[in-house]
Motif scaffolding. Structure first.
Motif, PDB file in Angstrom:
ATOM      1  N   THR A   1       9.127  16.779   4.483  1.00 57.82           N
ATOM      2  CA  THR A   1       7.858  17.346   4.050  1.00 57.82           C
ATOM      3  C   THR A   1       7.098  18.089   5.196  1.00 57.82           C
ATOM      4  OG1 THR A   1       6.440  15.286   4.828  1.00 57.82           O
ATOM      5  CG2 THR A   1       7.031  15.521   2.553  1.00 57.82           C
ATOM      6  N   PRO A   2       6.172  19.003   5.235  1.00 50.50           N
ATOM      7  CA  PRO A   2       5.327  19.797   6.193  1.00 50.50           C
ATOM      8  C   PRO A   2       5.107  18.724   7.313  1.00 50.50           C
ATOM      9  CG  PRO A   2       4.584  20.502   4.121  1.00 50.50           C
ATOM     10  CD  PRO A   2       5.579  19.540   3.835  1.00 50.50           C
ATOM     11  N   GLU A   3       5.085  19.286   8.556  1.00 46.02           N
ATOM     12  CA  GLU A   3       4.605  18.492   9.570  1.00 46.02           C
ATOM     13  C   GLU A   3       3.288  17.843   9.404  1.00 46.02           C
ATOM     14  OE1 GLU A   3       3.589  18.611  14.441  1.00 46.02           O
ATOM     15  OE2 GLU A   3       5.222  20.029  13.427  1.00 46.02           O
ATOM     16  N   GLY A   4       3.118  16.452   9.662  1.00 43.23           N
ATOM     17  CA  GLY A   4       1.711  15.991   9.543  1.00 43.23           C
ATOM     18  C   GLY A   4       1.601  15.073   8.135  1.00 43.23           C
ATOM     19  N   GLU A   5       2.615  15.433   7.017  1.00 45.22           N
ATOM     20  CA  GLU A   5       2.619  14.738   5.942  1.00 45.22           C
ATOM     21  C   GLU A   5       3.569  13.308   6.099  1.00 45.22           C
ATOM     22  OE1 GLU A   5       2.903  17.227   2.423  1.00 45.22           O
ATOM     23  OE2 GLU A   5       1.407  18.784   3.340  1.00 45.22           O
ATOM     24  N   GLU A   6       3.206  12.586   4.996  1.00 44.47           N
ATOM     25  CA  GLU A   6       4.131  11.528   5.023  1.00 44.47           C
ATOM     26  C   GLU A   6       5.489  11.897   4.273  1.00 44.47           C
ATOM     27  OE1 GLU A   6       3.128   7.612   3.836  1.00 44.47           O
ATOM     28  OE2 GLU A   6       1.184   7.586   4.453  1.00 44.47           O
TER      29      GLU A   6
ATOM     30  N   LEU B   1       0.933  -1.303  -0.063  1.00 47.58           N
ATOM     31  CA  LEU B   1       0.070   0.207   0.039  1.00 47.58           C
ATOM     32  C   LEU B   1       0.805   1.040   0.246  1.00 47.58           C
ATOM     33  CD1 LEU B   1      -2.519  -0.923   2.828  1.00 47.58           C
ATOM     34  CD2 LEU B   1      -3.157  -0.813   0.024  1.00 47.58           C
ATOM     35  N   GLY B   2       0.557   2.051  -0.769  1.00 46.70           N
ATOM     36  CA  GLY B   2       1.211   3.632  -0.721  1.00 46.70           C
ATOM     37  C   GLY B   2       2.649   3.419  -1.679  1.00 46.70           C
ATOM     38  N   ALA B   3       2.811   2.336  -2.132  1.00 50.10           N
ATOM     39  CA  ALA B   3       4.195   2.256  -3.148  1.00 50.10           C
ATOM     40  C   ALA B   3       4.082   3.063  -4.217  1.00 50.10           C
ATOM     41  CB  ALA B   3       4.454   0.877  -3.459  1.00 50.10           C
ATOM     42  N   GLY B   4       2.815   3.586  -4.903  1.00 50.96           N
ATOM     43  CA  GLY B   4       3.002   4.253  -5.926  1.00 50.96           C
ATOM     44  C   GLY B   4       2.221   3.509  -7.311  1.00 50.96           C
ATOM     45  N   LYS B   5       1.488   2.398  -6.968  1.00 49.24           N
ATOM     46  CA  LYS B   5       0.887   1.651  -8.106  1.00 49.24           C
ATOM     47  C   LYS B   5      -0.294   2.640  -8.857  1.00 49.24           C
ATOM     48  CE  LYS B   5      -0.302  -1.830  -5.316  1.00 49.24           C
ATOM     49  NZ  LYS B   5       0.160  -1.307  -3.986  1.00 49.24           N
ATOM     50  N   THR B   6      -1.124   3.016  -8.318  1.00 49.65           N
ATOM     51  CA  THR B   6      -1.999   3.939  -8.766  1.00 49.65           C
ATOM     52  C   THR B   6      -1.467   5.329  -9.536  1.00 49.65           C
ATOM     53  OG1 THR B   6      -3.723   3.172  -7.352  1.00 49.65           O
ATOM     54  CG2 THR B   6      -4.246   5.202  -8.363  1.00 49.65           C
TER      55      THR B   6
ATOM     56  N   LEU C   1       4.456  -7.203 -18.879  1.00 44.42           N
ATOM     57  CA  LEU C   1       5.503  -6.129 -18.289  1.00 44.42           C
ATOM     58  C   LEU C   1       5.150  -6.091 -16.965  1.00 44.42           C
ATOM     59  CD1 LEU C   1       7.411  -3.752 -18.888  1.00 44.42           C
ATOM     60  CD2 LEU C   1       5.298  -2.299 -19.260  1.00 44.42           C
ATOM     61  N   ASP C   2       6.033  -6.635 -16.134  1.00 42.50           N
ATOM     62  CA  ASP C   2       5.827  -7.102 -14.697  1.00 42.50           C
ATOM     63  C   ASP C   2       6.748  -5.967 -13.948  1.00 42.50           C
ATOM     64  OD1 ASP C   2       5.118  -8.395 -12.521  1.00 42.50           O
ATOM     65  OD2 ASP C   2       6.715  -9.632 -12.406  1.00 42.50           O
ATOM     66  N   LEU C   3       6.022  -5.066 -13.101  1.00 39.66           N
ATOM     67  CA  LEU C   3       6.824  -4.186 -12.254  1.00 39.66           C
ATOM     68  C   LEU C   3       6.380  -4.293 -10.890  1.00 39.66           C
ATOM     69  CD1 LEU C   3       5.281  -2.588 -15.168  1.00 39.66           C
ATOM     70  CD2 LEU C   3       6.752  -0.845 -14.217  1.00 39.66           C
ATOM     71  N   VAL C   4       7.656  -4.435 -10.013  1.00 44.17           N
ATOM     72  CA  VAL C   4       7.338  -4.778  -8.650  1.00 44.17           C
ATOM     73  C   VAL C   4       8.015  -3.321  -8.070  1.00 44.17           C
ATOM     74  CG1 VAL C   4       8.091  -6.006  -6.719  1.00 44.17           C
ATOM     75  CG2 VAL C   4       7.632  -7.173  -8.949  1.00 44.17           C
ATOM     76  N   ILE C   5       7.297  -2.824  -7.364  1.00 48.87           N
ATOM     77  CA  ILE C   5       7.733  -1.334  -6.426  1.00 48.87           C
ATOM     78  C   ILE C   5       7.957  -1.624  -5.362  1.00 48.87           C
ATOM     79  CG2 ILE C   5       6.979   0.823  -6.021  1.00 48.87           C
ATOM     80  CD1 ILE C   5       4.794   0.823  -8.474  1.00 48.87           C
ATOM     81  N   GLU C   6       9.146  -1.472  -4.571  1.00 52.21           N
ATOM     82  CA  GLU C   6       9.575  -1.673  -3.416  1.00 52.21           C
ATOM     83  C   GLU C   6       9.498  -0.392  -2.507  1.00 52.21           C
ATOM     84  OE1 GLU C   6      13.304  -3.633  -3.002  1.00 52.21           O
ATOM     85  OE2 GLU C   6      12.561  -5.262  -4.369  1.00 52.21           O
ATOM     86  N   ARG C   7       8.913  -0.195  -1.636  1.00 50.20           N
ATOM     87  CA  ARG C   7       8.656   0.960  -0.685  1.00 50.20           C
ATOM     88  C   ARG C   7       9.431   0.725   0.626  1.00 50.20           C
ATOM     89  NH1 ARG C   7       3.563   3.495   2.089  1.00 50.20           N
ATOM     90  NH2 ARG C   7       4.222   5.331   2.834  1.00 50.20           N
ATOM     91  N   PRO C   8      10.391   1.799   1.007  1.00 47.72           N
ATOM     92  CA  PRO C   8      11.209   1.727   2.104  1.00 47.72           C
ATOM     93  C   PRO C   8      10.356   1.901   3.186  1.00 47.72           C
ATOM     94  CG  PRO C   8      11.344   3.653   0.958  1.00 47.72           C
ATOM     95  CD  PRO C   8      10.486   2.942   0.181  1.00 47.72           C
ATOM     96  N   THR C   9      10.758   1.099   4.510  1.00 43.96           N
ATOM     97  CA  THR C   9      10.249   1.545   5.750  1.00 43.96           C
ATOM     98  C   THR C   9      11.077   2.060   6.707  1.00 43.96           C
ATOM     99  OG1 THR C   9      11.007  -0.861   6.287  1.00 43.96           O
ATOM    100  CG2 THR C   9       8.986  -0.852   5.425  1.00 43.96           C
TER     101      THR C   9
END
Length: 166
Positions: free
Chosen positions: A137-142, A36-41, A120-128
């Motif tokens: 980013t401004p306070e409160g934003e991811e 979730l939140g990796a950037g697929k959409t 075309l297979d794309l795997v997106i890795e999101r750091p933790t």
């Protein structure tokens, strides 16, 4: 063929999608995998823009699949969210026109076997956790963190290569 690249910002993910969209043709199948939140959409929005389809391209989580017709005489984009599907048979039940559309399937790992000989297979890795490349980013934003994108092309469609330069 496997290609690995780093995408530093959501805007760069969108731009990559535009580049991909300009290269996709009817019958092309794209699988997107990542947390979730990796950037697929975000990537799919860019693909839609590159294809010149009617938008907005949003996550089809609650409808499973959305078709976006072309505004420029090209193929439609079928955007599928396979998260709630339990098998490829359920994907088949959606009655998608794979041959005449560009089909992007989020959460598509293991769901697309046998549908096409070209993938075309794309795997997106999101750091933790915040790393050295994290953008403040401004306070409160991811925080904005770079993504690692692993792109694997399968089938004769991609024998001439895929242009991913940003």
């Amino acid at each position: 063929m496997l290609t690995t690249l780093t995408v530093s910002h959501p805007d760069a993910m969108h731009e990559l999608g535009i580049l991909l969209g300009r290269q996709l043709k009817p019958g092309d199948l794209v699988a997107l995998t990542g947390p979730l939140g990796a950037g697929k959409t975000t990537l799919t929005r860019g693909i839609g823009e590159g294809l010149g389809v009617r938008g907005p391209v949003t996550s089809p989580t609650f409808v499973l699949a959305r078709t976006h017709p072309s505004l420029v005489g090209g193929p439609p984009l079928v955007h599928v969210d396979a998260y709630r599907l339990s098998s490829a048979l359920e994907l088949d039940d959606l009655d998608i026109d794979f041959m005449n559309s560009v089909v992007v399937v989020e959460w598509g790992a293991g769901m697309l076997d046998g549908i096409s000989d070209s993938l075309l297979d794309l795997v997106i890795e999101r750091p933790t956790g915040a790393g050295a490349d994290t953008v403040e980013t401004p306070e409160g934003e991811e925080p904005i963190e770079p993504r690692i994108l692993r792109v694997t092309t399968t089938g004769p469609r991609w024998d001439s290569g895929l242009q991913l330069g940003l």
